[in-house]
Motif scaffolding. Structure first.
Motif, PDB file in Angstrom:
ATOM      1  N   VAL A   1      46.793  40.453  24.233  1.00 37.91           N
ATOM      2  CA  VAL A   1      47.689  39.424  23.711  1.00 37.91           C
ATOM      3  C   VAL A   1      49.090  39.740  24.218  1.00 37.91           C
ATOM      4  O   VAL A   1      49.642  40.804  23.908  1.00 37.91           O
ATOM      5  CB  VAL A   1      47.667  39.406  22.169  1.00 37.91           C
ATOM      6  CG1 VAL A   1      48.576  38.293  21.644  1.00 37.91           C
ATOM      7  CG2 VAL A   1      46.248  39.239  21.644  1.00 37.91           C
ATOM      8  N   GLY A   2      49.650  38.847  24.993  1.00 33.71           N
ATOM      9  CA  GLY A   2      50.986  39.077  25.546  1.00 33.71           C
ATOM     10  C   GLY A   2      50.921  39.269  27.045  1.00 33.71           C
ATOM     11  O   GLY A   2      50.131  40.068  27.535  1.00 33.71           O
ATOM     12  N   ASP A   3      51.761  38.533  27.776  1.00 37.75           N
ATOM     13  CA  ASP A   3      51.745  38.627  29.239  1.00 37.75           C
ATOM     14  C   ASP A   3      53.068  39.143  29.777  1.00 37.75           C
ATOM     15  O   ASP A   3      53.449  38.876  30.911  1.00 37.75           O
ATOM     16  CB  ASP A   3      51.379  37.279  29.866  1.00 37.75           C
ATOM     17  CG  ASP A   3      52.403  36.192  29.529  1.00 37.75           C
ATOM     18  OD1 ASP A   3      53.380  36.490  28.813  1.00 37.75           O
ATOM     19  OD2 ASP A   3      52.227  35.056  29.987  1.00 37.75           O
ATOM     20  N   GLY A   4      53.801  39.884  28.950  1.00 36.20           N
ATOM     21  CA  GLY A   4      54.981  40.579  29.441  1.00 36.20           C
ATOM     22  C   GLY A   4      54.531  41.776  30.260  1.00 36.20           C
ATOM     23  O   GLY A   4      53.336  41.982  30.489  1.00 36.20           O
ATOM     24  N   ALA A   5      55.485  42.575  30.695  1.00 35.27           N
ATOM     25  CA  ALA A   5      55.145  43.719  31.547  1.00 35.27           C
ATOM     26  C   ALA A   5      54.166  44.654  30.842  1.00 35.27           C
ATOM     27  O   ALA A   5      53.235  45.172  31.466  1.00 35.27           O
ATOM     28  CB  ALA A   5      56.423  44.464  31.921  1.00 35.27           C
ATOM     29  N   VAL A   6      54.335  44.855  29.541  1.00 38.18           N
ATOM     30  CA  VAL A   6      53.432  45.753  28.815  1.00 38.18           C
ATOM     31  C   VAL A   6      52.030  45.157  28.758  1.00 38.18           C
ATOM     32  O   VAL A   6      51.035  45.841  28.985  1.00 38.18           O
ATOM     33  CB  VAL A   6      53.955  46.044  27.389  1.00 38.18           C
ATOM     34  CG1 VAL A   6      52.900  46.778  26.570  1.00 38.18           C
ATOM     35  CG2 VAL A   6      55.239  46.870  27.451  1.00 38.18           C
ATOM     36  N   GLY A   7      51.939  43.884  28.460  1.00 38.20           N
ATOM     37  CA  GLY A   7      50.635  43.226  28.423  1.00 38.20           C
ATOM     38  C   GLY A   7      49.937  43.323  29.772  1.00 38.20           C
ATOM     39  O   GLY A   7      48.747  43.637  29.855  1.00 38.20           O
TER      40      GLY A   7
END
Lengths: 338, 338
Positions: free
Chosen positions: A169-175
């Motif tokens: 869940v989440g498509d930022g750099a961490v995702g």
């Protein structure tokens, strides 16, 4: 030295501040050769955390050791080092248990977007990079100071297993780094929840097998369909908002774990749902130092290339443009060069 | 039949109600030979859950199969069976993953303190007791329908390991069974948090190595001292209140898990603390059926004697006295005989 400073809501400047100095024998000063902006810096930028006007900012950097305190024996000026965002002695019971982010001497990189930074507990914190890695490896090495280790921590906490299903869940750099982690750990289905075409593309290149582009109940239904109505074996919550957390619990199969690594903002955990579904929550601030023995070889061998999360490079002095780009989501993550 | 019914706040009666009947081919009717009162029945008794006047109550019982539906082939009238409080088909993906309490056909014992009860998904739910166990084993066998399996689940969810330290928050029957579980699983230090002399004594006999008799910050400090300032490797939260949960998170060492099994009432999870300390939460409603292969031999071999949590025995028709005793904490747990 010159450093990035925050003065007010969205008021980022590149200004002159006092040089960091050795304050304790366990300190080191590192001359920063590459740094970047983190999604969590935006919490400060947007005023979600308290702003002390003029505060330095940034916690992801690598560079050359400039000076060490008297008790630092494993590093000396000239060493090229990775600087984990959370500092640790790496000898206390919490460090020995693999939770370096809760070290009894925990500290943090406080001026990561600057010319120099002070590293506390340098002996335990710093990680020497062997050989002479070329410039093309710098973005991936830099990602090891936080985002790649954080995505990895989410996968560890979620209990990603070979042959299982993982939802990110989440498509930022961490995702996106979480996608890499789940893929390397052998998940058979890696479902990335992402609404942005460029991020979807990168997620697929990082090993995602499916993309779910919808959010809320619609997205949850789509994940359920992709998992034969059962739900995911492991869920990586890489955002830190209430909505992301709710989605994470909804798509987790009974008995699964949600691994969370985004600093929680406005999150109320659904304890009743957790009880009835037997879905657990684990994770937290990533113990970066713990994972470097494992992650650095993957980067040096070219098995993972998390540096690709950087889709914009700016000179350090233009850092304010970088914050703007990330705030407006025109960049995933901004690489800063001195 | 005659059954225990709840009519209003603290208004428990033993009344005449319609006999339960086979409603689906997967049902069975069990003639109850022993039952008991659960701490979670008190939530209803005290009006913390909605009361439907005249509702039957009780979910822990064992007895003799009286009648089975047409699709129930492994059981027949006369079989002596344990009735797990949560019913399951034991074939769906959630059951196969060991989360029978989230079975796609989940059901619950609805008239456990009565002469008869209907068991849904009887084929998957019921568990035959081999041989002819004597009357002295009945209390321990009865505990397998809920509290012993629930205490065990807390220990599993908390990740109790050989040689580690386990803290049990709560000295009700489930907490005391959690002490048994932690001890059987090989924890070196088992710290029971209990303020009642009789329960402390039982906890020690069940394998606790230390008792912490204080609560709140004082109790937390005591646990910290007993764990060399580090905190516990595993924490079993066996109450379900906000205070118990806070204590659980406070005494957990960074990286530890809190295993929770008390139905949460007024619990707000400390998500920030969980993030910073990397303390996770897992557990929920116990998948009783999953553990019976493991627990029944322990009871039959006399290795564990969880039936000792029953410190009061009443005839079923005096069930109201039992509720009163447990509500006023003059009894730990009440055994009911028809």
């Amino acid at each position: 030295m010159r450093a990035t400073t925050l003065h007010d809501l969205k008021d980022i400047r590149f200004t002159e501040v006092p040089d960091p100095v050795i304050e304790a024998p366990t300190d080191a000063i590192v001359k920063i050769t590459a740094s970047c902006i983190c999604g969590s810096d935006l919490w400060n930028y947007r005023g979600d955390n308290t702003i002390t006007p003029g505060m330095t900012i940034g916690h992801e950097c690598l560079g050359i050791v400039e000076e060490v305190g008297s008790s630092v024996t494993s590093f000396r000026p000239g060493d090229f080092v990775i600087v984990p965002f959370c500092h640790c002695d790496n000898t206390c019971p919490h460090c020995l248990a693999g939770v370096q982010s809760a070290c009894t001497h925990v500290g943090f990189t406080m001026s990561g977007q600057a010319e120099y930074t002070r590293v506390t507990q340098a002996e335990g914190t710093l990680y020497k990079v062997p050989g002479d890695p070329g410039a093309e490896l710098m973005p991936s090495l830099l990602s090891l100071t936080d985002v790649m280790a954080t995505g990895w921590h989410a996968a560890v906490a979620a209990g990603v297993r070979k042959g299982g299903t993982a939802v990110v869940v989440g498509d930022g750099a961490v995702g996106l780094c979480g996608v890499i982690a789940a893929s390397v750990m052998g998940a058979e289905k890696v479902i990335a929840m992402s609404r942005h075409a460029d991020r979807q593309k990168l997620a697929m290149e990082f090993g995602a097998t499916h993309i779910v582009a919808t959010r809320g109940e619609e997205g949850e239904a789509e994940v359920l369909e992709l998992t034969d109505g059962v739900g995911a074996d492991a869920v990586l919550e890489c955002v830190g908002t209430g909505q992301a957390m709710n989605t994470a619990f909804s798509v987790a199969r009974p008995g699964a774990m949600v691994g969370f690594v985004g600093a929680p903002h406005g999150v109320t955990l659904p304890v009743r749902q957790m009880f009835v579904k037997n879905v657990g929550l684990a994770g937290g601030m990533a113990p970066v130092r713990r994972y470097l023995d494992e992650l650095l070889p993957l980067v040096l061998d070219g098995r993972i290339d998390p540096g690709r999360v950087f889709d914009m490079t700016l000179p350090l002095e233009s850092v304010a443009d970088g914050y703007r780009a990330m705030d407006e989501r025109t960049a995933i993550k901004v690489f800063l060069q001195p």
